[in-house]
Motif scaffolding. Structure first.
Motif, mmCIF file in Angstrom:
data_model
loop_
_atom_site.group_PDB
_atom_site.id
_atom_site.type_symbol
_atom_site.label_atom_id
_atom_site.label_comp_id
_atom_site.label_asym_id
_atom_site.label_seq_id
_atom_site.Cartn_x
_atom_site.Cartn_y
_atom_site.Cartn_z
ATOM 1 N N LEU A 1 0.838 -1.191 0.000
ATOM 2 C CA LEU A 1 0.000 0.000 0.000
ATOM 3 C C LEU A 1 0.875 1.243 0.000
ATOM 4 O O LEU A 1 1.669 1.453 0.927
ATOM 5 N N PHE A 2 0.733 2.050 -1.041
ATOM 6 C CA PHE A 2 1.384 3.367 -1.092
ATOM 7 C C PHE A 2 0.297 4.395 -0.794
ATOM 8 O O PHE A 2 -0.568 4.651 -1.640
ATOM 9 N N ASN A 3 0.341 4.996 0.375
ATOM 10 C CA ASN A 3 -0.769 5.841 0.785
ATOM 11 C C ASN A 3 -0.300 6.850 1.828
ATOM 12 O O ASN A 3 0.129 6.469 2.922
ATOM 13 N N GLU A 4 -0.368 8.136 1.473
ATOM 14 C CA GLU A 4 0.128 9.176 2.375
ATOM 15 C C GLU A 4 -0.632 9.190 3.698
ATOM 16 O O GLU A 4 -0.040 9.455 4.757
ATOM 17 N N ASN A 5 -1.924 8.922 3.666
ATOM 18 C CA ASN A 5 -2.688 8.897 4.913
ATOM 19 C C ASN A 5 -2.213 7.786 5.834
ATOM 20 O O ASN A 5 -2.081 7.986 7.057
ATOM 21 N N LEU A 6 -1.937 6.616 5.272
ATOM 22 C CA LEU A 6 -1.417 5.518 6.090
ATOM 23 C C LEU A 6 -0.031 5.843 6.620
ATOM 24 O O LEU A 6 0.299 5.533 7.772
ATOM 25 N N TRP A 7 0.798 6.474 5.800
ATOM 26 C CA TRP A 7 2.160 6.793 6.221
ATOM 27 C C TRP A 7 2.200 7.856 7.319
ATOM 28 O O TRP A 7 3.185 7.964 8.046
ATOM 29 N N SER A 8 1.121 8.656 7.435
ATOM 30 C CA SER A 8 1.089 9.705 8.453
ATOM 31 C C SER A 8 0.675 9.169 9.824
ATOM 32 O O SER A 8 0.769 9.881 10.824
ATOM 33 N N ARG A 9 0.227 7.922 9.872
ATOM 34 C CA ARG A 9 -0.259 7.324 11.124
ATOM 35 C C ARG A 9 0.824 6.486 11.799
ATOM 36 O O ARG A 9 1.879 6.213 11.222
ATOM 37 N N ASP A 10 0.544 6.050 13.000
ATOM 38 C CA ASP A 10 1.445 5.151 13.716
ATOM 39 C C ASP A 10 1.622 3.861 12.925
ATOM 40 O O ASP A 10 0.635 3.199 12.559
ATOM 41 N N GLY A 11 2.875 3.485 12.658
ATOM 42 C CA GLY A 11 3.138 2.352 11.795
ATOM 43 C C GLY A 11 2.656 1.032 12.359
ATOM 44 O O GLY A 11 2.146 0.174 11.613
ATOM 45 N N HIS A 12 2.800 0.834 13.660
ATOM 46 C CA HIS A 12 2.348 -0.406 14.276
ATOM 47 C C HIS A 12 0.836 -0.543 14.142
ATOM 48 O O HIS A 12 0.309 -1.617 13.832
ATOM 49 N N GLU A 13 0.129 0.572 14.326
ATOM 50 C CA GLU A 13 -1.326 0.574 14.188
ATOM 51 C C GLU A 13 -1.732 0.251 12.754
ATOM 52 O O GLU A 13 -2.681 -0.518 12.515
ATOM 53 N N VAL A 14 -1.009 0.829 11.779
ATOM 54 C CA VAL A 14 -1.320 0.563 10.378
ATOM 55 C C VAL A 14 -1.075 -0.901 10.034
ATOM 56 O O VAL A 14 -1.877 -1.535 9.334
#
Length: 266
Positions: free
Chosen positions: A239-252
């Motif tokens: 997944l290439f997604n700026e919204n996902l990258w802005s969140r806590d990585g463990h949570e994603v």
């Protein structure tokens, strides 16, 4: 890349915490951490490196640029072997500046594969041509369909060159199921990747891969096609997604694993 905000050690820790058994790695963070250090890190954690992304960009016409591309791809093969993965994903490259010759660009990819395929075999690595959505044909990948990818791959032994099946890039193509069967019959499906198609696409398009279940792709049907073709290898969420990258990585990563179970395995 799904959780590129995590360092490699943090990624490994998160995978172990969540029970994720394998990870597809990208060359840039591996090089930053060090190839041998990364290999040691994942090996000691008991993780499988499912693929290495990416080699390719093989369409240049300038002799110096072509030589540099071959050298870089040989290095990518060596990195894949060091990491213990058998699959190097290839993105072919777009049209050279000023060119409109798609056929010629694809033939230059074939010329490069003739050199790289045997080199990969020597290192126990298979090359996986990844077709990208046609919107990327001009600047990133002149191979847009599984038909085109297989027409290239079939010039070489299957243990050297196969294909990547990526739902994000292929979901629109009603010929893809037949081509998946074609690839499976020849043992050329070297990796299977999933991401969703969500709209509106973001500016720049490249980082528009949606979280699993948020878009329009029928993942159970795609998994059925790939399973029916005899593929039994790992399935990667990419997944290439700026919204996902802005969140806590463990949570994603936790969310992605849960979505994977629900939408892909379920």
């Amino acid at each position: 890349m799904t959780v590129r905000q995590l360092s490699l050690p943090a990624l490994v820790d998160a995978c172990l915490d969540l029970g994720v058994p394998g990870v597809g790695l990208w060359r840039e963070p591996v090089r930053s951490h060090g190839v041998e250090a990364t290999a040691k890190l994942v090996r000691e954690a008991g993780l499988t490196v499912t693929t290495l992304c990416r080699g390719g960009f093989l369409t240049a016409t300038d002799p110096r640029e072509r030589a540099e591309a071959i050298t870089d791809n040989r290095r990518a093969v060596e990195e894949a072997a060091a990491l213990g993965t058998r699959v190097l994903v290839l993105v072919s490259g777009g049209l050279p500046a000023g060119s409109k010759d798609l056929h010629g660009a694809r033939e230059r990819v074939a010329d490069a594969l003739a050199v790289l395929g045997p080199y990969a075999e020597q290192h126990g690595v298979r090359l996986a041509i990844e077709p990208l959505h046609p919107m990327f044909a001009a600047d990133r990948c002149v191979v847009s369909t599984l038909t085109q990818a297989l027409d290239l791959a079939e010039r070489f032994p299957a243990h050297q060159v196969g294909v990547t099946v990526d739902t994000y890039h292929l979901w629109w193509d009603d010929t893809a199921p037949a081509q998946i069967a074609r690839a499976g019959a020849q043992h050329r499906i070297h990796t299977f990747q999933v991401a969703d198609w969500t709209t509106p696409l973001p500016e720049g398009v490249l980082n528009g891969r949606g979280q699993l279940g948020d878009g329009t792709i029928d993942f159970p049907t795609w998994r059925h096609h790939v399973d029916s073709a005899g593929y039994t290898g790992p399935i990667e969420a990419e997944l290439f997604n700026e919204n996902l990258w802005s969140r806590d990585g463990h949570e994603v990563l936790r969310e992605t694993a849960e979505r994977f179970v629900t939408h892909v395995l379920g």
